[in-house]
Design an enzyme around this catalytic site. Structure first.
Site, PDB file in Angstrom:
ATOM      1  N   SER A  70      43.684 -22.855  34.786  1.00 41.09           N
ATOM      2  CA  SER A  70      43.945 -23.862  34.929  1.00 41.09           C
ATOM      3  C   SER A  70      44.957 -24.158  35.478  1.00 41.09           C
ATOM      4  O   SER A  70      45.637 -23.302  34.288  1.00 41.09           O
ATOM      5  CB  SER A  70      43.321 -24.632  34.238  1.00 41.09           C
ATOM      6  OG  SER A  70      43.470 -25.843  33.715  1.00 41.09           O
ATOM      7  N   TYR A 104      42.442 -25.920  24.770  1.00 42.38           N
ATOM      8  CA  TYR A 104      43.002 -25.219  26.311  1.00 42.38           C
ATOM      9  C   TYR A 104      43.593 -24.339  27.153  1.00 42.38           C
ATOM     10  O   TYR A 104      43.328 -23.473  27.890  1.00 42.38           O
ATOM     11  CB  TYR A 104      42.100 -26.519  26.520  1.00 42.38           C
ATOM     12  CG  TYR A 104      41.297 -26.321  28.419  1.00 42.38           C
ATOM     13  CD1 TYR A 104      40.725 -26.218  28.225  1.00 42.38           C
ATOM     14  CD2 TYR A 104      42.402 -27.081  29.752  1.00 42.38           C
ATOM     15  CE1 TYR A 104      39.754 -25.574  29.831  1.00 42.38           C
ATOM     16  CE2 TYR A 104      41.783 -26.689  30.803  1.00 42.38           C
ATOM     17  CZ  TYR A 104      40.450 -25.786  30.740  1.00 42.38           C
ATOM     18  OH  TYR A 104      40.120 -26.015  31.980  1.00 42.38           O
TER      19      TYR A 104
HETATM   20  P1  NDP Z   1      31.316 -27.721  34.437  1.00 40.27           P
HETATM   21  O1  NDP Z   1      31.352 -28.038  32.524  1.00 40.27           O
HETATM   22  O2  NDP Z   1      31.301 -29.165  35.565  1.00 40.27           O
HETATM   23  O3  NDP Z   1      30.369 -26.642  34.737  1.00 40.27           O
HETATM   24  C1  NDP Z   1      30.212 -25.692  33.152  1.00 40.27           C
HETATM   25  C2  NDP Z   1      30.216 -24.710  34.010  1.00 40.27           C
HETATM   26  O4  NDP Z   1      30.416 -22.578  32.880  1.00 40.27           O
HETATM   27  C3  NDP Z   1      28.546 -24.880  33.919  1.00 40.27           C
HETATM   28  O5  NDP Z   1      28.265 -23.659  34.835  1.00 40.27           O
HETATM   29  C4  NDP Z   1      28.020 -23.755  32.263  1.00 40.27           C
HETATM   30  O6  NDP Z   1      26.903 -23.088  32.047  1.00 40.27           O
HETATM   31  C5  NDP Z   1      28.798 -22.831  32.501  1.00 40.27           C
HETATM   32  N1  NDP Z   1      28.940 -21.912  31.150  1.00 40.27           N
HETATM   33  C6  NDP Z   1      29.567 -23.029  30.010  1.00 40.27           C
HETATM   34  N2  NDP Z   1      29.674 -23.135  28.773  1.00 40.27           N
HETATM   35  C7  NDP Z   1      29.106 -21.877  29.110  1.00 40.27           C
HETATM   36  C8  NDP Z   1      28.913 -20.256  28.057  1.00 40.27           C
HETATM   37  N3  NDP Z   1      28.763 -20.261  27.331  1.00 40.27           N
HETATM   38  N4  NDP Z   1      28.480 -19.686  28.997  1.00 40.27           N
HETATM   39  C9  NDP Z   1      27.277 -19.635  30.234  1.00 40.27           C
HETATM   40  N5  NDP Z   1      28.341 -20.553  31.009  1.00 40.27           N
HETATM   41  C10 NDP Z   1      28.929 -21.753  30.502  1.00 40.27           C
HETATM   42  O7  NDP Z   1      33.122 -27.164  34.588  1.00 40.27           O
HETATM   43  P2  NDP Z   1      33.447 -27.180  35.860  1.00 40.27           P
HETATM   44  O8  NDP Z   1      33.335 -26.328  36.819  1.00 40.27           O
HETATM   45  O9  NDP Z   1      34.632 -28.081  35.562  1.00 40.27           O
HETATM   46  O10 NDP Z   1      35.118 -26.107  35.480  1.00 40.27           O
HETATM   47  C11 NDP Z   1      34.452 -24.699  35.810  1.00 40.27           C
HETATM   48  C12 NDP Z   1      35.460 -23.491  35.559  1.00 40.27           C
HETATM   49  O11 NDP Z   1      36.364 -24.253  35.969  1.00 40.27           O
HETATM   50  C13 NDP Z   1      35.999 -23.404  33.399  1.00 40.27           C
HETATM   51  O12 NDP Z   1      36.965 -22.270  33.200  1.00 40.27           O
HETATM   52  C14 NDP Z   1      37.347 -24.434  33.794  1.00 40.27           C
HETATM   53  O13 NDP Z   1      37.764 -24.663  32.436  1.00 40.27           O
HETATM   54  C15 NDP Z   1      38.195 -25.235  34.979  1.00 40.27           C
HETATM   55  N6  NDP Z   1      38.329 -25.974  35.294  1.00 40.27           N
HETATM   56  C16 NDP Z   1      37.929 -27.342  36.211  1.00 40.27           C
HETATM   57  C17 NDP Z   1      38.589 -28.084  36.385  1.00 40.27           C
HETATM   58  C18 NDP Z   1      37.826 -28.968  36.000  1.00 40.27           C
HETATM   59  O14 NDP Z   1      38.687 -30.244  36.309  1.00 40.27           O
HETATM   60  N7  NDP Z   1      37.222 -29.644  36.421  1.00 40.27           N
HETATM   61  C19 NDP Z   1      40.103 -28.058  35.650  1.00 40.27           C
HETATM   62  C20 NDP Z   1      41.441 -26.618  35.489  1.00 40.27           C
HETATM   63  C21 NDP Z   1      40.503 -25.833  35.290  1.00 40.27           C
HETATM   64  P3  NDP Z   1      25.496 -24.576  31.616  1.00 40.27           P
HETATM   65  O15 NDP Z   1      25.609 -25.865  32.411  1.00 40.27           O
HETATM   66  O16 NDP Z   1      24.224 -23.594  31.909  1.00 40.27           O
HETATM   67  O17 NDP Z   1      26.064 -24.046  30.138  1.00 40.27           O
END
Ligand code: NDP
Length: 237
Positions: free
Chosen positions: A132, A146
């Protein structure tokens, strides 16, 4: 022939948001793709049906579960670690157990997954971790824990690039700014505050992040390693 035909890919955390866009992009480009999910079984089933990717339930906070998935797939060409959570709020008020779980998912998960994948990864393989821009800059209160996790990704990427470089394996992170997902909806309550830090004041769409993944895992990026690739509308500028 698609660019990634013949490549085998694993995306950790692929059921929703940025991870789902990455799964769609990798499968579109021809990669034989498996993704993990934790809680979103319905979304995972729908995505697998739409893309032809395989799905496996595995909690990224569970090192043994992640190692089992990686080992079960054998020799990979591409690992993308996207799974992450954001636990935000006053450092004095946050539940320490929630903070520790975030560190497990956002830091320990990517490290152990990358190491386990590298054991059998083909020479010239690709490892990408979704970090991030908050690893570089945290311009609001409540983001210390975070930001800690995303700064840790930076050090891991630099170090693992050195470890695996002799085999031509690249290790990179992508550092998004605000992206329109369930975690950070474009019309959410933090929208105006976040946009105030940006040169281009809008959320990215998940597909824009997937495009950068496609470059880094593709044939043109073989000399790109140990680096953080920021895609943030100027949030960190
Ligand atoms: P979402 O919350 O929309 O989706 C998260 C995804 O990660 C889901 O598919 C979820 O699966 C999976 N996930 C979460 N926890 C686990 C776990 N313990 N084990 C396996 N899978 C897991 O998040 P984003 O798409 O927004 O974020 C994705 C990445 O991008 C993260 O690392 C986040 O920190 C990073 N990011 C996001 C930003 C944003 O503004 N959105 C900005 C910068 C970085 P499930 O639903 O099945 O649990």
């Amino acid at each position: 022939m698609a660019r990634l035909t013949g490549k085998r890919a694993l995306v950790l955390g692929g059921s929703r948001g940025i991870g789902a866009a990455i799964v769609e992009r990798l499968t579109d480009e021809g990669a034989e793709t498996t993704f993990t999910y934790a809680g979103s079984a319905g979304a995972a089933e729908a995505l697998a049906g739409k893309t032809g990717a395989s799905r496996v339930q595995a909690d990224s906070a569970d090192r043994a579960a992640v190692a089992e998935v990686v080992a079960g797939l054998g020799s990979l060409d591409i690992l993308v670690v996207n799974a992450g959570i954001a636990v935000l709020g006053d450092a004095l008020e946050l539940d320490p157990a929630e903070v520790d779980r975030m560190i497990d998912i956002n830091v320990r998960g990517p490290y152990h997954a990358a190491v386990e994948a590298a054991r059998e990864m083909k020479d010239g393989g690709r490892i990408v971790v979704i970090g991030s821009v908050n690893g570089d800059r945290i311009p609001f209160a409540g983001g210390a824990a975070y930001a800690l996790t995303k700064s840790a990704v930076q050090g891991m990427v630099r170090g693992l690039a050195r470890d695996f470089g002799p085999r031509g394996i690249t290790v990179n992170s992508i550092q998004p700014g605000p992206v329109n997902t369930d975690m950070n909806p474009a019309e959410g309550p933090m929208k105006d505050m976040m946009h105030s830090f940006m040169a281009i004041p809008r959320h990215a769409e998940p597909g824009e992040i997937a495009g950068m993944v496609a470059y880094l895992v593709g044939p043109e990026a073989g000399i790109v390693t140990g680096a953080q690739h920021t895609i943030d509308g100027g949030f960190g500028a």
